[in-house]
Design a protein around this motif. Structure first.
Motif, mmCIF file in Angstrom:
data_model
loop_
_atom_site.group_PDB
_atom_site.id
_atom_site.type_symbol
_atom_site.label_atom_id
_atom_site.label_comp_id
_atom_site.label_asym_id
_atom_site.label_seq_id
_atom_site.Cartn_x
_atom_site.Cartn_y
_atom_site.Cartn_z
ATOM 1 N N THR A 197 0.727 -1.229 -0.086
ATOM 2 C CA THR A 197 -0.063 -0.111 0.142
ATOM 3 C C THR A 197 0.765 1.213 -0.104
ATOM 4 N N LEU A 198 1.811 1.280 0.779
ATOM 5 C CA LEU A 198 2.925 2.296 0.966
ATOM 6 C C LEU A 198 3.554 2.442 -0.531
ATOM 7 N N ALA A 199 4.063 1.553 -1.100
ATOM 8 C CA ALA A 199 4.662 1.410 -2.580
ATOM 9 C C ALA A 199 3.657 1.913 -3.286
ATOM 10 N N GLN A 200 2.421 1.671 -3.085
ATOM 11 C CA GLN A 200 1.379 2.076 -4.201
ATOM 12 C C GLN A 200 1.100 3.539 -3.910
ATOM 13 N N MET A 201 1.005 4.085 -2.709
ATOM 14 C CA MET A 201 0.692 5.478 -2.717
ATOM 15 C C MET A 201 1.808 6.342 -3.078
ATOM 16 N N SER A 202 3.130 5.930 -3.086
ATOM 17 C CA SER A 202 4.140 6.586 -3.581
ATOM 18 C C SER A 202 4.541 6.354 -4.913
ATOM 19 N N ASN A 203 3.891 5.581 -5.580
ATOM 20 C CA ASN A 203 4.254 5.035 -6.773
ATOM 21 C C ASN A 203 4.510 6.297 -7.657
ATOM 22 N N PRO A 204 5.633 6.647 -8.132
ATOM 23 C CA PRO A 204 5.676 7.719 -8.862
ATOM 24 C C PRO A 204 5.009 7.895 -10.441
ATOM 25 N N THR A 205 4.777 6.446 -11.109
ATOM 26 C CA THR A 205 4.126 6.477 -12.239
ATOM 27 C C THR A 205 2.702 6.845 -11.763
ATOM 28 N N ASP A 206 2.020 6.452 -10.712
ATOM 29 C CA ASP A 206 0.618 6.612 -10.259
ATOM 30 C C ASP A 206 0.698 8.134 -10.193
ATOM 31 N N LEU A 207 1.429 8.810 -9.665
ATOM 32 C CA LEU A 207 1.317 9.886 -9.400
ATOM 33 C C LEU A 207 1.169 11.128 -10.747
ATOM 34 N N VAL A 208 2.322 10.595 -11.508
ATOM 35 C CA VAL A 208 2.496 11.285 -12.781
ATOM 36 C C VAL A 208 1.162 11.234 -13.593
ATOM 37 N N GLU A 209 0.819 9.883 -13.791
ATOM 38 C CA GLU A 209 -0.453 9.514 -14.445
ATOM 39 C C GLU A 209 -1.747 10.307 -14.073
ATOM 40 N N LYS A 210 -1.552 10.380 -12.695
ATOM 41 C CA LYS A 210 -2.974 11.162 -12.211
ATOM 42 C C LYS A 210 -2.864 12.622 -12.474
ATOM 43 N N ALA A 211 -1.591 13.015 -12.459
ATOM 44 C CA ALA A 211 -1.125 14.626 -12.748
ATOM 45 C C ALA A 211 -1.655 14.892 -14.282
ATOM 46 N N LYS A 212 -1.184 14.104 -14.985
ATOM 47 C CA LYS A 212 -1.636 14.201 -16.691
ATOM 48 C C LYS A 212 -3.010 14.118 -16.821
ATOM 49 N N LYS A 213 -3.547 13.277 -16.315
ATOM 50 C CA LYS A 213 -5.053 13.270 -16.465
ATOM 51 C C LYS A 213 -5.804 14.443 -15.726
ATOM 52 N N ALA A 214 -5.384 14.919 -14.646
ATOM 53 C CA ALA A 214 -5.962 16.071 -14.086
ATOM 54 C C ALA A 214 -5.704 17.408 -14.903
ATOM 55 N N ALA A 215 -4.492 17.618 -15.416
ATOM 56 C CA ALA A 215 -4.267 18.532 -16.286
ATOM 57 C C ALA A 215 -5.225 18.569 -17.476
ATOM 58 N N ALA A 216 -5.062 17.576 -18.294
ATOM 59 C CA ALA A 216 -5.707 17.261 -19.447
ATOM 60 C C ALA A 216 -7.310 17.562 -19.289
ATOM 61 N N PHE A 217 -7.930 16.881 -18.228
ATOM 62 C CA PHE A 217 -9.279 17.312 -18.033
ATOM 63 C C PHE A 217 -9.590 18.890 -17.662
ATOM 64 N N ALA A 218 -8.765 19.449 -17.074
ATOM 65 C CA ALA A 218 -9.016 20.916 -16.645
ATOM 66 C C ALA A 218 -8.953 21.490 -18.088
#
Ligand SMILES: O=C(CO)[C@H](O)[C@H](O)COP(=O)(O)O
Length: 313
Positions: free
Chosen positions: A72-93
């Motif tokens: 869970t810890l690894a998942q929370m800090s998974n840089p790939t996951d963070l980056v993908e969420k960031a891309k998605k948030a920017a694109a949607f906005a």
């Protein structure tokens, strides 16, 4: 839905979208999952799908993952996951702010744009928007077609209302380095012919000065027969040019336009306009990945899930 786009985006993998093997992978690592996707392409021949599929399937794909504190810890800090969420948030906005009924939209290229198209498709369905889409690459064309959007071109629709595209880096004045996916020529033509050009990117792309974050150099599209003299000329300008080599093919990356790409490291770029002009003046250079004074706004998805924007002064 996203997976469908990813699959579409994966198909054009063969030619232009490959990691420059002349550039050490460590220069991209951590910071550029985009490039990681390209590296993945070497094995899978699918530059964007592995990455985006990882994003879509990641959060709750396995109960054993959820029950393990370490995982869970690894998942929370998974840089790939963070980056993908960031891309998605920017694109949607960006899509939510800029796309309106009746518009002609320039559709950029890369992994962040996959999310923009996802959002455009959602909104077309939900709001019955009538849009026309102009692609900036083979990949963009595939995204448009697979999303069921109306595909057109600059001959039919030369007046674009807004072009939305990713970037490898955007500085404080919104000058950008683009072309990590080797699509900068068509991207620049579309952006130039758009009334408004907006950039969608994750937090790694935000900088004060070009060259601060993106260490792979300025992508330059070059006519194949001229690449050796162009390399020499770029060296004489103080750059460190390398011919971008393909990963899933022997030899160089070949763009959607049948050209080569040279990546030229100039360190920190204090005057992108002057550098752009200087490079573009070399015979054999078709276009540079420096987008100077073109973007009016950039949307950066941040690590904390927010979206920061920068607008042109
Ligand atoms: O210029 C591009 C392709 O030529 C891309 O827009 C740029 O490389 C950013 O890509 P990504 O959204 O995958 O980070």
């Amino acid at each position: 839905m996203l997976l469908r786009f990813c699959l579409a985006a994966c198909r054009p993998a063969g030619r232009a979208l490959a990691l420059p093997h002349s550039v050490p992978l460590s220069r991209f690592s951590q910071r550029s999952v985009h490039q990681l996707a390209f590296a993945t392409a070497a094995a899978s021949r699918s530059p964007f799908c592995a990455l985006s599929a990882a994003f879509t399937s990641h959060p709750s794909s396995s109960s054993s993952i959820r029950s393990s504190p370490l995982s869970t810890l690894a998942q929370m800090s998974n840089p790939t996951d963070l980056v993908e969420k960031a891309k998605k948030a920017a694109a949607f906005a960006a899509v939510d702010e800029y796309v309106k009924d009746g518009m002609t939209i320039g559709v950029g290229s890369g992994s962040t744009i996959v999310y923009a198209v996802e959002r455009i498709v959602e909104r077309v369905k939900a709001e019955n928007l009538k849009l026309v889409c102009i692609p900036t690459s083979f990949q963009a064309r595939q995204l448009i077609v697979e999303g069921g959007l109306v595909l057109s071109d600059l001959s039919r629709h030369s007046a674009i209302d807004v072009a939305i595209d990713g970037a490898d880096e955007a500085d404080a004045q919104l000058n950008c380095i683009k072309g990590g996916g080797a699509c900068m020529l068509q991207e620049k033509i579309v952006a130039y012919n758009a009334k408004r050009f907006v950039v969608v990117a994750d937090f790694r792309k935000k900088s004060e000065t070009l060259g601060q974050q993106w260490k792979a150099g300025v992508p330059i599209e070059v006519i194949p027969l001229a690449y050796v003299p162009v390399l020499r000329k770029l060296e004489s300008f103080g750059g460190k040019p390398v011919l971008r080599m393909a990963k899933a093919k022997a030899g160089p990356v070949v763009t959607d336009n049948g050209n080569f790409v040279v990546d030229c490291d100039f360190g920190l770029i204090q005057d992108p306009a002057a550098l752009d002009k200087r490079i573009a003046s070399i015979p054999g250079v078709v276009e540079t990945g420096l987008f100077v004074n073109m973007a009016e706004k950039a949307f950066f998805g941040m690590q904390d899930g927010t979206v920061e924007t920068r607008t042109k002064n």
